[in-house]
Motif scaffolding. Sequence first.
Motif, PDB file in Angstrom:
ATOM      1  N   ILE A 254      -3.190  13.956  -0.399  1.00  0.00           N
ATOM      2  CA  ILE A 254      -2.745  12.602  -0.095  1.00  0.00           C
ATOM      3  C   ILE A 254      -3.468  11.601  -0.996  1.00  0.00           C
ATOM      4  O   ILE A 254      -4.676  11.700  -1.213  1.00  0.00           O
ATOM      5  N   TYR A 255      -2.692  10.635  -1.507  1.00  0.00           N
ATOM      6  CA  TYR A 255      -3.246   9.545  -2.302  1.00  0.00           C
ATOM      7  C   TYR A 255      -2.817   8.229  -1.657  1.00  0.00           C
ATOM      8  O   TYR A 255      -1.648   8.046  -1.323  1.00  0.00           O
ATOM      9  N   ILE A 256      -3.754   7.308  -1.493  1.00  0.00           N
ATOM     10  CA  ILE A 256      -3.436   5.963  -1.008  1.00  0.00           C
ATOM     11  C   ILE A 256      -3.844   4.971  -2.085  1.00  0.00           C
ATOM     12  O   ILE A 256      -4.990   4.985  -2.557  1.00  0.00           O
ATOM     13  N   LEU A 257      -2.880   4.127  -2.483  1.00  0.00           N
ATOM     14  CA  LEU A 257      -3.109   3.146  -3.541  1.00  0.00           C
ATOM     15  C   LEU A 257      -2.583   1.787  -3.072  1.00  0.00           C
ATOM     16  O   LEU A 257      -1.692   1.717  -2.215  1.00  0.00           O
TER      17      LEU A 257
ATOM     18  N   MET B 167       4.313   3.906  -9.477  1.00  0.00           N
ATOM     19  CA  MET B 167       3.340   4.871  -8.959  1.00  0.00           C
ATOM     20  C   MET B 167       4.034   6.100  -8.398  1.00  0.00           C
ATOM     21  O   MET B 167       3.593   7.237  -8.620  1.00  0.00           O
ATOM     22  N   VAL B 168       5.118   5.891  -7.647  1.00  0.00           N
ATOM     23  CA  VAL B 168       5.859   7.010  -7.059  1.00  0.00           C
ATOM     24  C   VAL B 168       6.362   7.946  -8.156  1.00  0.00           C
ATOM     25  O   VAL B 168       6.238   9.176  -8.054  1.00  0.00           O
ATOM     26  N   LYS B 169       6.913   7.381  -9.230  1.00  0.00           N
ATOM     27  CA  LYS B 169       7.432   8.198 -10.329  1.00  0.00           C
ATOM     28  C   LYS B 169       6.311   8.923 -11.073  1.00  0.00           C
ATOM     29  O   LYS B 169       6.430  10.103 -11.405  1.00  0.00           O
ATOM     30  N   TYR B 170       5.217   8.237 -11.328  1.00  0.00           N
ATOM     31  CA  TYR B 170       4.113   8.801 -12.107  1.00  0.00           C
ATOM     32  C   TYR B 170       3.455   9.949 -11.331  1.00  0.00           C
ATOM     33  O   TYR B 170       3.278  11.050 -11.867  1.00  0.00           O
ATOM     34  N   ILE B 171       3.086   9.684 -10.101  1.00  0.00           N
ATOM     35  CA  ILE B 171       2.345  10.686  -9.313  1.00  0.00           C
ATOM     36  C   ILE B 171       3.233  11.870  -8.949  1.00  0.00           C
ATOM     37  O   ILE B 171       2.778  13.019  -8.919  1.00  0.00           O
TER      38      ILE B 171
ATOM     39  N   SER C 199       0.850  -1.185   0.000  1.00  0.00           N
ATOM     40  CA  SER C 199       0.000   0.000   0.000  1.00  0.00           C
ATOM     41  C   SER C 199       0.886   1.236   0.000  1.00  0.00           C
ATOM     42  O   SER C 199       1.769   1.374   0.845  1.00  0.00           O
ATOM     43  N   LEU C 200       0.664   2.126  -0.953  1.00  0.00           N
ATOM     44  CA  LEU C 200       1.449   3.355  -1.089  1.00  0.00           C
ATOM     45  C   LEU C 200       0.645   4.558  -0.609  1.00  0.00           C
ATOM     46  O   LEU C 200      -0.522   4.722  -0.974  1.00  0.00           O
ATOM     47  N   THR C 201       1.283   5.387   0.206  1.00  0.00           N
ATOM     48  CA  THR C 201       0.739   6.699   0.560  1.00  0.00           C
ATOM     49  C   THR C 201       1.695   7.743   0.004  1.00  0.00           C
ATOM     50  O   THR C 201       2.891   7.723   0.309  1.00  0.00           O
TER      51      THR C 201
END
Length: 388
Positions: free
Chosen positions: A366-369, A380-384, A322-324
């Motif tokens: 904040i985005y949680i994926l 995801m880290v690079k894209y967002i 889970s990424l925040t």
Amino acid sequence: MNYLVISPYYPENFQPFTIELAKKEGVKVLGIGQEPYDQLGEPLQNAITEYFRVENLEDIEEVKRATAFLFYKHGTIDRVESHNEHWLETDAALRSQFNIFGPKSEDLTKTKLKSEMKTYFKKAGVPVVPGQVITSEQDVQKAIADIGFPMIAKPDNGVGAAATYKLESLADIDQFFAEWDRQTAYFFEQFVTSNEIITYDGLIDHHGNVVYEASLEYVYTPLQLVLEQKDNAYFIHDKVNKKLRQYGQNIIKTFGMKERFFHIEFFRDGDDYIAIEYNNRPAGGFTIDAYNYAHSIDLYRDYASIVEGEAISERRYKPQFSLTISRRDQNHYVYSEEEIKHHYKDHVKMTCRMPEAFAALQGNMIYILTADNIKTINEMVKYIGKTK
């Protein structure tokens, strides 16, 4: 059981603690806060049997008087908790004053002072780096001689990377002297070159057993967030490293805490770990929500269950990553929020604004994926986080 919640309204994402406790047949929830009762909203109003509004929650004497009133009206108070770093000393002072279960004021030195934490880490057999308490300029000179450059300097009683200095030369020492108020005790320790900070987090039951565990890894260190204004990003692993678990559980046993969350930070040093800090509370921000999404659980409900002495919910689903990740209003990003939600439509679990009090350090949005593997998390880290 009478359960007193300190600051039940703020932060808003902690409100489910109060709501879930109130669902337990044997728990009566009381509250003390400084927001007007009408501001609480219907779910909290329905959960709290009585709410005592104080003018200033920072005024411990006013809070003690409010607690005494609730004690007189409702009987013995069995628990008091905020789950919030800012109110840990208030919680402990109330437990001491009214003889309530949980950490008392005298127990806080081992969880608030970095120098004391290091002593307990050593007792637990967990690696640490050399360090010294600094209260005078003579102490600084001794640290230079004993530890040597580079060093990291943090307030001995402090949170995160606030008021932190990286000391690599005598010029850095001069800068520290120019800004140090001489009243704040500092802790100097050997600088660790690793940029990998990973945690052992979880929930302890009434008997001191770990009933939930997780491991969180920062994309950027707290020091980088402060010095470089990076976007805050961290991810929950799908499983906990065996050695990290052993270190973490040794620390839990040594600190002797019960019926509460914990958040222990380590540097990853090759195949080993170096203990940094013990936090006697859940990780901040929206991390509990991130745990819940990663492991398909409800820790708000699980906490209420251990308070009531019940078994926690069965773990029915396979854990995920889970990424925040946060974004700052002042930055210009390549991809819009709508594009993020479309690109990761099967992964986005939550989006929200960070409270202003935490925005400077942690970002505004904040985005949680969730994801099944670390490769997707890194993408995801690079894209967002990609800026124009």
